[in-house]
Design a protein around this motif. Structure first.
Motif, PDB file in Angstrom:
ATOM      1  N   ARG A  95       0.838  -1.212   0.000  1.00  0.00           N
ATOM      2  CA  ARG A  95       0.000   0.000   0.000  1.00  0.00           C
ATOM      3  C   ARG A  95       0.870   1.258   0.000  1.00  0.00           C
ATOM      4  O   ARG A  95       0.581   2.217  -0.701  1.00  0.00           O
ATOM      5  CB  ARG A  95      -0.936  -0.009   1.207  1.00  0.00           C
ATOM      6  CG  ARG A  95      -1.847   1.207   1.265  1.00  0.00           C
ATOM      7  CD  ARG A  95      -3.049   0.975   2.157  1.00  0.00           C
ATOM      8  NE  ARG A  95      -3.814   2.177   2.384  1.00  0.00           N
ATOM      9  CZ  ARG A  95      -4.676   2.713   1.515  1.00  0.00           C
ATOM     10  NH1 ARG A  95      -4.883   2.121   0.361  1.00  0.00           N
ATOM     11  NH2 ARG A  95      -5.334   3.815   1.802  1.00  0.00           N
ATOM     12  N   MET A  99       0.801   4.112  -2.723  1.00  0.00           N
ATOM     13  CA  MET A  99       0.384   5.443  -2.265  1.00  0.00           C
ATOM     14  C   MET A  99       1.316   5.893  -1.140  1.00  0.00           C
ATOM     15  O   MET A  99       0.966   5.805   0.037  1.00  0.00           O
ATOM     16  CB  MET A  99      -1.057   5.388  -1.752  1.00  0.00           C
ATOM     17  CG  MET A  99      -2.063   4.928  -2.780  1.00  0.00           C
ATOM     18  SD  MET A  99      -3.712   4.730  -2.070  1.00  0.00           S
ATOM     19  CE  MET A  99      -4.067   6.393  -1.572  1.00  0.00           C
ATOM     20  N   THR A 102      -0.015   7.911   1.838  1.00  0.00           N
ATOM     21  CA  THR A 102      -1.229   7.464   2.518  1.00  0.00           C
ATOM     22  C   THR A 102      -1.103   7.594   4.028  1.00  0.00           C
ATOM     23  O   THR A 102      -0.018   7.461   4.596  1.00  0.00           O
ATOM     24  CB  THR A 102      -1.590   6.017   2.135  1.00  0.00           C
ATOM     25  OG1 THR A 102      -2.896   5.726   2.652  1.00  0.00           O
ATOM     26  CG2 THR A 102      -0.606   5.009   2.696  1.00  0.00           C
ATOM     27  N   ALA A 109      -9.083   3.002   5.066  1.00  0.00           N
ATOM     28  CA  ALA A 109      -8.985   3.923   3.916  1.00  0.00           C
ATOM     29  C   ALA A 109     -10.349   4.441   3.513  1.00  0.00           C
ATOM     30  O   ALA A 109     -11.351   3.871   3.714  1.00  0.00           O
ATOM     31  CB  ALA A 109      -8.333   3.207   2.733  1.00  0.00           C
TER      32      ALA A 109
END
Length: 109
Positions: A95, A99, A102, A109
């Motif tokens: 992840r 991203m 993030t 999310a």
């Protein structure tokens, strides 16, 4: 947990993205300064106004992205990068690679 090598790569990506976003915002601001003045008798002043509105929206989006990148880089400095802001659990390396800025694990999310 992401490896130290992965973290170094992610930080470098974020720093590159920050530089790119700053450059884009600077270019947009410079172009906007030039387009702020137009002849009141210009036949298509509505188009000029629409383009100025689009430029403002783009600048807002770029600014928001820059804030997220800055937040992620600050988390590196604080030692909290890669942890979900909701549950505190580690964010998966996959992840983070997809991203880097993030703030949340996939569950939040």
């Amino acid at each position: 947990m992401a490896s130290p090598t992965a973290f170094a790569s992610l930080r470098a990506q974020l720093e590159d993205e920050r530089a790119s976003l700053r450059h884009q915002l600077g270019d947009l601001q410079a172009a906007g300064d030039k387009s702020l003045s137009f002849d009141e008798n210009f036949a298509d002043s509505g188009q000029v106004a629409a383009e100025q509105g689009e430029s403002r929206l783009l600048a807002a989006s770029l600014s928001e992205q820059l804030q997220e990148v800055e937040r992620a880089l600050n988390k590196f400095d604080a030692g909290t990068y890669g942890k979900c802001e909701t549950c505190g659990e580690e964010i998966s390396e996959a992840r983070l690679e997809a991203m880097p800025a993030t703030r949340y694990c996939i569950n939040h999310a």
